[in-house]
Design a protein around this motif. Structure first.
Motif, PDB file in Angstrom:
ATOM      1  N   ALA A 150     -37.804 -39.107   2.102  1.00 15.19           N
ATOM      2  CA  ALA A 150     -38.547 -38.897   3.353  1.00 15.19           C
ATOM      3  C   ALA A 150     -40.035 -38.864   3.008  1.00 15.19           C
ATOM      4  CB  ALA A 150     -38.132 -37.589   4.011  1.00 15.19           C
ATOM      5  N   LEU A 151     -40.849 -39.502   3.823  1.00 15.36           N
ATOM      6  CA  LEU A 151     -42.281 -39.597   3.566  1.00 15.36           C
ATOM      7  C   LEU A 151     -43.061 -38.836   4.629  1.00 15.36           C
ATOM      8  CD1 LEU A 151     -42.414 -43.469   2.925  1.00 15.36           C
ATOM      9  CD2 LEU A 151     -42.283 -41.657   1.196  1.00 15.36           C
ATOM     10  N   ARG A 152     -44.083 -38.136   4.195  1.00 21.00           N
ATOM     11  CA  ARG A 152     -44.984 -37.451   5.127  1.00 21.00           C
ATOM     12  C   ARG A 152     -46.411 -37.626   4.612  1.00 21.00           C
ATOM     13  NH1 ARG A 152     -44.966 -33.629   9.312  1.00 21.00           N
ATOM     14  NH2 ARG A 152     -42.869 -34.432   9.643  1.00 21.00           N
ATOM     15  N   GLY A 153     -47.270 -38.170   5.468  1.00 25.24           N
ATOM     16  CA  GLY A 153     -48.651 -38.404   5.081  1.00 25.24           C
ATOM     17  C   GLY A 153     -49.424 -37.116   4.900  1.00 25.24           C
ATOM     18  N   THR A 154     -50.487 -37.187   4.095  1.00 26.68           N
ATOM     19  CA  THR A 154     -51.285 -36.001   3.797  1.00 26.68           C
ATOM     20  C   THR A 154     -52.772 -36.193   4.085  1.00 26.68           C
ATOM     21  OG1 THR A 154     -51.684 -36.713   1.514  1.00 26.68           O
ATOM     22  CG2 THR A 154     -49.725 -35.361   1.909  1.00 26.68           C
ATOM     23  N   LEU A 155     -53.190 -37.395   4.441  1.00 18.29           N
ATOM     24  CA  LEU A 155     -54.620 -37.709   4.402  1.00 18.29           C
ATOM     25  C   LEU A 155     -55.367 -37.549   5.719  1.00 18.29           C
ATOM     26  CD1 LEU A 155     -54.638 -40.842   2.079  1.00 18.29           C
ATOM     27  CD2 LEU A 155     -55.004 -38.453   1.481  1.00 18.29           C
ATOM     28  N   SER A 156     -54.683 -37.711   6.855  1.00 15.06           N
ATOM     29  CA  SER A 156     -55.401 -37.690   8.123  1.00 15.06           C
ATOM     30  C   SER A 156     -54.797 -36.670   9.076  1.00 15.06           C
ATOM     31  CB  SER A 156     -55.353 -39.084   8.765  1.00 15.06           C
ATOM     32  OG  SER A 156     -54.019 -39.449   9.045  1.00 15.06           O
ATOM     33  N   GLU A 157     -55.539 -36.411  10.155  1.00  9.07           N
ATOM     34  CA  GLU A 157     -55.057 -35.461  11.152  1.00  9.07           C
ATOM     35  C   GLU A 157     -53.790 -35.996  11.834  1.00  9.07           C
ATOM     36  OE1 GLU A 157     -56.789 -33.717  15.245  1.00  9.07           O
ATOM     37  OE2 GLU A 157     -58.129 -33.560  13.523  1.00  9.07           O
ATOM     38  N   THR A 158     -53.745 -37.315  12.031  1.00  9.63           N
ATOM     39  CA  THR A 158     -52.539 -37.951  12.557  1.00  9.63           C
ATOM     40  C   THR A 158     -51.747 -38.461  11.365  1.00  9.63           C
ATOM     41  OG1 THR A 158     -53.728 -38.639  14.531  1.00  9.63           O
ATOM     42  CG2 THR A 158     -51.636 -39.730  14.089  1.00  9.63           C
ATOM     43  N   THR A 159     -50.736 -37.733  10.953  1.00 11.04           N
ATOM     44  CA  THR A 159     -50.070 -38.047   9.692  1.00 11.04           C
ATOM     45  C   THR A 159     -48.856 -38.930   9.896  1.00 11.04           C
ATOM     46  OG1 THR A 159     -48.761 -36.031   9.772  1.00 11.04           O
ATOM     47  CG2 THR A 159     -50.836 -35.925   8.572  1.00 11.04           C
ATOM     48  N   PHE A 160     -48.642 -39.762   8.912  1.00 13.18           N
ATOM     49  CA  PHE A 160     -47.512 -40.692   8.908  1.00 13.18           C
ATOM     50  C   PHE A 160     -46.219 -39.966   8.540  1.00 13.18           C
ATOM     51  CE2 PHE A 160     -44.871 -43.128   5.898  1.00 13.18           C
ATOM     52  CZ  PHE A 160     -44.338 -44.055   6.771  1.00 13.18           C
ATOM     53  N   ALA A 161     -45.131 -40.320   9.206  1.00 15.08           N
ATOM     54  CA  ALA A 161     -43.808 -39.818   8.843  1.00 15.08           C
ATOM     55  C   ALA A 161     -42.851 -40.991   8.821  1.00 15.08           C
ATOM     56  CB  ALA A 161     -43.332 -38.756   9.833  1.00 15.08           C
ATOM     57  N   GLY A 162     -42.067 -41.125   7.768  1.00 15.15           N
ATOM     58  CA  GLY A 162     -41.146 -42.243   7.660  1.00 15.15           C
ATOM     59  C   GLY A 162     -40.157 -42.034   6.530  1.00 15.15           C
ATOM     60  N   GLU A 163     -39.517 -43.123   6.115  1.00 14.07           N
ATOM     61  CA  GLU A 163     -38.520 -43.088   5.050  1.00 14.07           C
ATOM     62  C   GLU A 163     -38.791 -44.194   4.045  1.00 14.07           C
ATOM     63  OE1 GLU A 163     -34.542 -41.448   7.397  1.00 14.07           O
ATOM     64  OE2 GLU A 163     -34.781 -43.601   7.039  1.00 14.07           O
ATOM     65  N   VAL A 164     -38.385 -43.972   2.805  1.00 15.50           N
ATOM     66  CA  VAL A 164     -38.424 -45.022   1.795  1.00 15.50           C
ATOM     67  C   VAL A 164     -37.388 -46.078   2.188  1.00 15.50           C
ATOM     68  CG1 VAL A 164     -38.039 -45.573  -0.641  1.00 15.50           C
ATOM     69  CG2 VAL A 164     -39.147 -43.410  -0.013  1.00 15.50           C
ATOM     70  N   PRO A 165     -37.749 -47.374   2.205  1.00 17.83           N
ATOM     71  CA  PRO A 165     -36.778 -48.420   2.552  1.00 17.83           C
ATOM     72  C   PRO A 165     -35.518 -48.336   1.690  1.00 17.83           C
ATOM     73  CG  PRO A 165     -38.994 -49.348   2.452  1.00 17.83           C
ATOM     74  CD  PRO A 165     -39.098 -47.937   1.939  1.00 17.83           C
ATOM     75  N   GLY A 166     -34.372 -48.524   2.333  1.00 18.46           N
ATOM     76  CA  GLY A 166     -33.099 -48.458   1.613  1.00 18.46           C
ATOM     77  C   GLY A 166     -32.539 -47.064   1.453  1.00 18.46           C
ATOM     78  N   SER A 167     -33.217 -46.057   2.025  1.00 16.50           N
ATOM     79  CA  SER A 167     -32.747 -44.671   1.914  1.00 16.50           C
ATOM     80  C   SER A 167     -31.368 -44.509   2.551  1.00 16.50           C
ATOM     81  CB  SER A 167     -33.729 -43.718   2.604  1.00 16.50           C
ATOM     82  OG  SER A 167     -34.901 -43.544   1.845  1.00 16.50           O
ATOM     83  N   ASP A 168     -30.546 -43.683   1.914  1.00 17.99           N
ATOM     84  CA  ASP A 168     -29.211 -43.381   2.419  1.00 17.99           C
ATOM     85  C   ASP A 168     -29.246 -42.010   3.078  1.00 17.99           C
ATOM     86  OD1 ASP A 168     -26.520 -42.803   2.846  1.00 17.99           O
ATOM     87  OD2 ASP A 168     -25.865 -43.746   0.969  1.00 17.99           O
ATOM     88  N   LYS A 169     -29.170 -41.981   4.410  1.00 14.46           N
ATOM     89  CA  LYS A 169     -29.308 -40.728   5.154  1.00 14.46           C
ATOM     90  C   LYS A 169     -28.225 -39.704   4.825  1.00 14.46           C
ATOM     91  CE  LYS A 169     -31.903 -41.527   9.421  1.00 14.46           C
ATOM     92  NZ  LYS A 169     -32.825 -40.406   9.266  1.00 14.46           N
ATOM     93  N   ARG A 170     -27.140 -40.150   4.202  1.00 11.04           N
ATOM     94  CA  ARG A 170     -26.080 -39.199   3.843  1.00 11.04           C
ATOM     95  C   ARG A 170     -26.556 -38.213   2.783  1.00 11.04           C
ATOM     96  NH1 ARG A 170     -21.381 -42.845   1.772  1.00 11.04           N
ATOM     97  NH2 ARG A 170     -23.211 -43.837   0.812  1.00 11.04           N
ATOM     98  N   PHE A 171     -27.559 -38.616   2.001  1.00 11.77           N
ATOM     99  CA  PHE A 171     -27.991 -37.786   0.874  1.00 11.77           C
ATOM    100  C   PHE A 171     -29.440 -37.344   1.080  1.00 11.77           C
ATOM    101  CE2 PHE A 171     -24.696 -40.711  -0.556  1.00 11.77           C
ATOM    102  CZ  PHE A 171     -23.747 -39.813  -0.994  1.00 11.77           C
ATOM    103  N   SER A 172     -29.635 -36.561   2.108  1.00 13.59           N
ATOM    104  CA  SER A 172     -30.969 -36.128   2.493  1.00 13.59           C
ATOM    105  C   SER A 172     -31.460 -34.977   1.609  1.00 13.59           C
ATOM    106  CB  SER A 172     -30.960 -35.721   3.962  1.00 13.59           C
ATOM    107  OG  SER A 172     -32.260 -35.514   4.426  1.00 13.59           O
ATOM    108  N   PHE A 173     -32.682 -34.559   1.864  1.00 12.36           N
ATOM    109  CA  PHE A 173     -33.341 -33.498   1.106  1.00 12.36           C
ATOM    110  C   PHE A 173     -32.636 -32.164   1.330  1.00 12.36           C
ATOM    111  CE2 PHE A 173     -36.556 -30.094   1.014  1.00 12.36           C
ATOM    112  CZ  PHE A 173     -37.138 -30.310  -0.232  1.00 12.36           C
TER     113      PHE A 173
END
Length: 230
Positions: A75-98
């Motif tokens: 899972a990806l979460r941006g750190t640089l701007s007030e409007t931060t990016f949220a997404g996933e690494v391509p090919g991630s398997d949602k069955r094995f989440s954080f």
């Protein structure tokens, strides 16, 4: 050559999962999560166990999920701007989440919509003088949209976690205190009749990070690009 109707079409190739390269340090990730109120010890615990790092190119937080010791989700979460990016690494398997800890134990599982909410809950436990290391937390990496009849697709991460950890007997649903979160919580409860299920949304805010920021007196919320304010 265009295939005829009788010829089977080849399935699209599955995106190979590869975690983004690591930055030389985790300073921006650490500073960002601290600004969201998350405890330094808990951040360092996740970094030490390979569950969190800063990516080299974009300086995003990368929250890593594992399939039997091998990275399978990011899972990806941006750190640089007030409007931060949220997404996933391509090919991630949602069955094995954080999930924290990596090696589960105990009979109770606390379930959240995001990794940051899970870490916020652990921080709240520590603030209350409780041992956060004894808690088992799982991020669903978001929830599915409800169907027209109000039901939802059962979360893949929770289904897999319960399969891999048959000792779990009690599930505490800590989903967001909004319409989608309440709908998802109710639908999940119906599917878990063989478990003791407790609905435990944040008491006075939308999610557990909001709750933590309120407790710590941190003002302001960042808006995720393409998503709700968080």
């Amino acid at each position: 050559r265009v295939p005829t109707k009788s010829e089977p079409t080849a399935p699209l190739p599955k995106t190979e999962f590869t975690l983004p390269p690591k930055h030389a340090d985790n300073r921006r990730v650490f500073a960002y999560l601290r600004s969201r109120g998350i405890d330094a010890e808990i951040i360092n615990h996740c970094i030490k166990h390979g569950q969190l790092y800063e990516d080299a190119e974009h300086h995003n937080c990368v929250f890593v999920g594992y399939e039997h010791g091998k990275p399978a989700y990011g899972a990806l979460r941006g750190t640089l701007s007030e409007t931060t990016f949220a997404g996933e690494v391509p090919g991630s398997d949602k069955r094995f989440s954080f999930a924290v800890p990596l090696c589960a134990g105990g009979k109770t599982l606390c379930v959240f919509e995001s990794a940051i909410d899970a870490l916020s809950y652990l921080t709240l436990l520590k603030l209350r003088g409780q041992d956060w290391r004894t808690a088992n937390t799982l991020s669903l990496s978001g929830i599915y949209r409800p169907r027209k009849d109000g039901s939802i697709r059962f979360p893949a991460a929770l289904e897999q976690y319960l399969k891999d950890n048959p000792g779990v007997a009690r599930i505490v649903l800590c989903l967001d205190n909004d319409g989608p979160g309440r709908t998802a919580s109710a639908a999940i409860q119906k599917k878990l009749s063989e478990y003791e299920v407790i609905d435990n949304p944040p008491r006075s805010r939308k999610d557990y990070n909001d709750q933590l920021q309120m407790v710590k007196g941190i003002s302001g919320r960042v808006r995720t690009r393409g998503g709700d304010a968080r």
